[in-house]
Write a protein that holds these residues in place. Structure first.
Motif, mmCIF file in Angstrom:
data_model
loop_
_atom_site.group_PDB
_atom_site.id
_atom_site.type_symbol
_atom_site.label_atom_id
_atom_site.label_comp_id
_atom_site.label_asym_id
_atom_site.label_seq_id
_atom_site.Cartn_x
_atom_site.Cartn_y
_atom_site.Cartn_z
ATOM 1 N N GLU A 25 20.922 105.487 20.494
ATOM 2 C CA GLU A 25 21.252 104.265 21.218
ATOM 3 C C GLU A 25 22.594 103.677 20.799
ATOM 4 N N TRP A 26 23.141 104.115 19.686
ATOM 5 C CA TRP A 26 24.458 103.624 19.286
ATOM 6 C C TRP A 26 25.540 104.069 20.271
ATOM 7 N N HIS A 27 25.260 105.119 21.029
ATOM 8 C CA HIS A 27 26.248 105.637 21.975
ATOM 9 C C HIS A 27 25.905 105.285 23.419
ATOM 10 N N VAL A 28 24.966 104.358 23.604
ATOM 11 C CA VAL A 28 24.638 103.894 24.957
ATOM 12 C C VAL A 28 25.844 103.128 25.511
ATOM 13 N N PRO A 29 26.257 103.409 26.746
ATOM 14 C CA PRO A 29 27.427 102.700 27.296
ATOM 15 C C PRO A 29 27.153 101.221 27.517
ATOM 16 N N VAL A 30 28.159 100.416 27.215
ATOM 17 C CA VAL A 30 28.103 98.966 27.412
ATOM 18 C C VAL A 30 29.342 98.564 28.197
ATOM 19 N N GLU A 31 29.142 97.873 29.289
ATOM 20 C CA GLU A 31 30.261 97.410 30.110
ATOM 21 C C GLU A 31 30.437 95.908 29.909
ATOM 22 N N LEU A 32 31.535 95.541 29.283
ATOM 23 C CA LEU A 32 31.851 94.129 29.058
ATOM 24 C C LEU A 32 32.659 93.617 30.245
ATOM 25 N N ARG A 33 32.284 92.445 30.736
ATOM 26 C CA ARG A 33 32.937 91.904 31.932
ATOM 27 C C ARG A 33 33.215 90.416 31.731
ATOM 28 N N TRP A 34 34.419 90.027 32.104
ATOM 29 C CA TRP A 34 34.807 88.616 32.051
ATOM 30 C C TRP A 34 35.239 88.169 33.438
ATOM 31 N N TYR A 35 34.726 87.037 33.836
ATOM 32 C CA TYR A 35 35.113 86.453 35.122
ATOM 33 C C TYR A 35 36.144 85.360 34.880
ATOM 34 N N GLU A 36 37.222 85.408 35.645
ATOM 35 C CA GLU A 36 38.248 84.392 35.574
ATOM 36 C C GLU A 36 38.523 83.890 36.981
ATOM 37 N N GLU A 37 38.612 82.588 37.101
ATOM 38 C CA GLU A 37 38.837 81.956 38.396
ATOM 39 C C GLU A 37 37.737 82.378 39.373
ATOM 40 N N GLU A 38 38.093 82.665 40.604
ATOM 41 C CA GLU A 38 37.101 82.968 41.619
ATOM 42 C C GLU A 38 36.920 84.469 41.839
ATOM 43 N N VAL A 69 26.776 86.260 21.940
ATOM 44 C CA VAL A 69 27.133 86.821 23.240
ATOM 45 C C VAL A 69 27.116 88.342 23.192
ATOM 46 N N HIS A 70 27.698 88.928 22.148
ATOM 47 C CA HIS A 70 27.735 90.386 22.074
ATOM 48 C C HIS A 70 26.368 90.961 21.712
ATOM 49 N N ALA A 71 25.548 90.199 21.000
ATOM 50 C CA ALA A 71 24.185 90.655 20.749
ATOM 51 C C ALA A 71 23.405 90.759 22.054
ATOM 52 N N VAL A 72 23.634 89.817 22.958
ATOM 53 C CA VAL A 72 22.998 89.904 24.283
ATOM 54 C C VAL A 72 23.520 91.123 25.042
ATOM 55 N N ASP A 73 24.834 91.411 24.931
ATOM 56 C CA ASP A 73 25.377 92.611 25.576
ATOM 57 C C ASP A 73 24.691 93.877 25.061
ATOM 58 N N ILE A 74 24.496 93.946 23.749
ATOM 59 C CA ILE A 74 23.849 95.115 23.154
ATOM 60 C C ILE A 74 22.383 95.181 23.571
ATOM 61 N N ALA A 75 21.701 94.040 23.503
ATOM 62 C CA ALA A 75 20.283 94.012 23.864
ATOM 63 C C ALA A 75 20.069 94.412 25.313
ATOM 64 N N SER A 129 35.630 96.107 30.555
ATOM 65 C CA SER A 129 35.960 97.012 29.456
ATOM 66 C C SER A 129 34.713 97.831 29.158
ATOM 67 N N SER A 130 34.856 99.141 29.165
ATOM 68 C CA SER A 130 33.727 100.036 28.910
ATOM 69 C C SER A 130 33.761 100.480 27.456
ATOM 70 N N THR A 131 32.643 100.373 26.790
ATOM 71 C CA THR A 131 32.549 100.764 25.392
ATOM 72 C C THR A 131 31.111 101.203 25.124
ATOM 73 N N THR A 132 30.742 101.266 23.861
ATOM 74 C CA THR A 132 29.383 101.636 23.474
ATOM 75 C C THR A 132 28.833 100.556 22.548
ATOM 76 N N VAL A 133 27.578 100.724 22.165
ATOM 77 C CA VAL A 133 26.989 99.762 21.225
ATOM 78 C C VAL A 133 27.795 99.739 19.929
ATOM 79 N N ALA A 134 28.157 100.906 19.433
ATOM 80 C CA ALA A 134 28.980 100.950 18.226
ATOM 81 C C ALA A 134 30.349 100.326 18.470
ATOM 82 N N GLY A 135 30.890 100.494 19.692
ATOM 83 C CA GLY A 135 32.182 99.878 20.005
ATOM 84 C C GLY A 135 32.121 98.373 20.038
ATOM 85 N N VAL A 136 31.024 97.800 20.511
ATOM 86 C CA VAL A 136 30.872 96.336 20.506
ATOM 87 C C VAL A 136 30.875 95.814 19.076
#
Length: 480
Positions: free
Chosen positions: A216-229, A343-349, A235-242
């Motif tokens: 599960e350390w290598h499960v893909p995680v996609e981080l996303r930030w919304y700005e404006e509308e 926030v990143h713990a929620v991303d991993i979970a 950003s694509s990474t893994t659990v270890a990358g987070v």
């Protein structure tokens, strides 16, 4: 009727003359003797079940002298049975009352009426029936669809009476135990209040990482930030990358405290190491966790020894963070790192499909308060970038147009956000709008995990002011 002759033939218990012989009251197995059935006995209706094939019929009267073998009468042969016997059902031979029954009365659903079996469904669903009753009910459910549906509904209802309890401990259990322990014996070296959220969130994240399997350390995680509308950064990474991102950001606090920086080069490779972008081996997730865990412990220990006065120590970030500011005091930087841990713990979970609860209310309040205090600067930065409406001139420290931010739920509160200048003060007399959000929803907005137009919020007053604050909140932790 009295006086009328009985034409039904001899019956058990009737007083009849010894000649012709009568059929005995009880039937016995074949080994008790052999005897032929007199002609006409079945046809006269005395014992219809006597025509069962293969059953030895006891003789009505057995003479002391042996009788010659004779063929079985036609009345007991199935192929020669008369029309009267073919229409009447065969009755099994009577079993003597003294002989034990091969099937218990409750062992078969046929022994109990339908109403009784239906009344036992509730007890069966609760596993409160006796073994014989359970067998009867289960046999009946195989042939009765109505009762089977009712039993299924009752079983589902029983499941609701006993909800499955999670194996994980209550997230607030650690805080309650520490609180009670500290009430009895205060710590010899207390941790400043502003550092407690980071201590708690780092411990919660570490507990989550402890349960992660090597794959599960290598499960893909996609981080996303919304700005404006419409602008979205991914950003694509893994659990270890987070976890590596958290380790790099924590180095900024460690550097401000005079601690050596920690990196992934200090993590040893082991059997679950992953391949890097160039094909080489990278440190495993468990090794990165050990480095991050040791660093977080060292940061907390150093802050505790430094005392509350160290909260004014500046922490340079080297990049815009929280409303474009490139430096934060240590007291705010520790809360910001606690916010990032959550926030990143929620991303991993979410990536490993594991539940994760919000922080403790007082820690959540500290995170909300930090974000609310940064909103005036974020509104001003957005305006200077050409995305906000015109500002009205307001002197430093003077009251100006304000928006009332009401954060509901545990850890919430109310803040007056100045809209014209970050140096102005919020004023209830100059309130032009009211914005209400849930505490967790506001934090997700501040973390950029939800778009401003998708945030669940209640508003009243100047809609342009509400829109500016929502968009500014989504820029607080852009890229973090």
């Amino acid at each position: 009727m009295s006086g009328s002759p009985d034409r039904s033939g001899p019956r058990p218990g009737d007083d009849v003359p010894p000649d012709p012989p009568r059929i005995p009251e009880q039937r016995f197995p074949a080994e008790h003797g052999e005897g032929g059935l007199p002609d006409g006995a079945v046809r006269d209706g005395a014992q219809p079940d006597a025509a069962q094939p293969g059953a030895a019929q006891p003789g009505a009267a057995q003479s002391d002298s042996p009788q010659p073998d004779s063929p079985q009468p036609d009345s007991v042969r199935p192929e020669a049975a008369g029309p009267d016997e073919a229409l009447s059902p065969a009755v099994p031979p009577a079993v003597p009352s003294s002989a034990p029954s091969s099937v218990p009365p409750a062992a078969s659903s046929a022994a109990l009426p339908h109403s009784v079996l239906k009344s036992l469904l509730g007890a069966w669903a609760l596993a409160a029936c006796s073994p014989q009753e359970s067998v009867s009910v289960e046999e009946h459910l195989g042939v009765c669809g109505v009762c089977a549906e009712e039993a299924l509904r009752l079983r589902e209802a029983v499941g609701l009476l006993h909800p499955a309890e999670p194996l994980d401990l209550d997230p607030a259990l650690r805080m309650r135990l520490l609180g009670r322990a500290l009430e009895r014996r205060p710590p010899r070296i207390p941790l400043p209040r502003w550092a407690q959220p980071y201590d708690a969130e780092a411990a919660r994240l570490d507990a989550l990482l402890q349960d992660i399997r090597p794959a599960e350390w290598h499960v893909p995680v996609e981080l996303r930030w919304y700005e404006e509308e419409l602008r979205t950064t991914t950003s694509s990474t893994t659990v270890a990358g987070v976890l590596t991102r958290l380790l790099s950001a924590d180095n900024l606090v460690a550097r401000a405290l005079g601690l050596p920086e920690a990196g992934t080069d200090q993590a040893d490779e082991d059997q679950d190491s992953g391949a890097g972008p160039g094909g080489g081996k990278q440190p495993s997730g468990r090794a990165i966790r050990r480095v991050w865990r040791e660093q977080s412990h060292e940061v907390v220990r150093t802050v505790a020894f430094a005392g509350g006065g160290s909260g004014r120590l500046p922490v340079p970030y080297g990049r815009p963070v929280f409303a474009g500011r490139e430096a934060l005091p240590l007291c705010d930087a520790m809360v910001e790192r606690a916010f990032a841990c959550w926030v990143h713990a929620v991303d991993i979970a979410d990536a490993v499909e594991y539940p994760y609860e919000p922080p403790a209310p007082r820690h959540l309040h500290a995170m909300i308060d930090l974000a609310a205090r940064q909103l005036p600067a974020a509104v001003d930065a957005r305006r200077r970038a050409g995305r906000g409406g015109p500002a009205r001139p307001v002197g430093v420290g003077s009251p100006g147009r304000s928006l009332r931010l009401e954060v509901e739920g545990a850890g919430g509160g109310q803040w007056l956000i100045p809209l014209d200048s970050p140096h102005a003060t919020g004023s209830a007399a100059h309130e032009v709008a009211h914005l209400a959000l849930d505490g967790v929803e506001f934090c997700r907005l501040a973390a950029g995990r939800v778009a401003p137009r998708e945030a669940v919020a209640g508003e009243h007053g100047d809609r342009d002011a509400v829109h500016e604050v929502l968009c500014a909140a989504s820029r607080l932790a852009a890229g973090g």
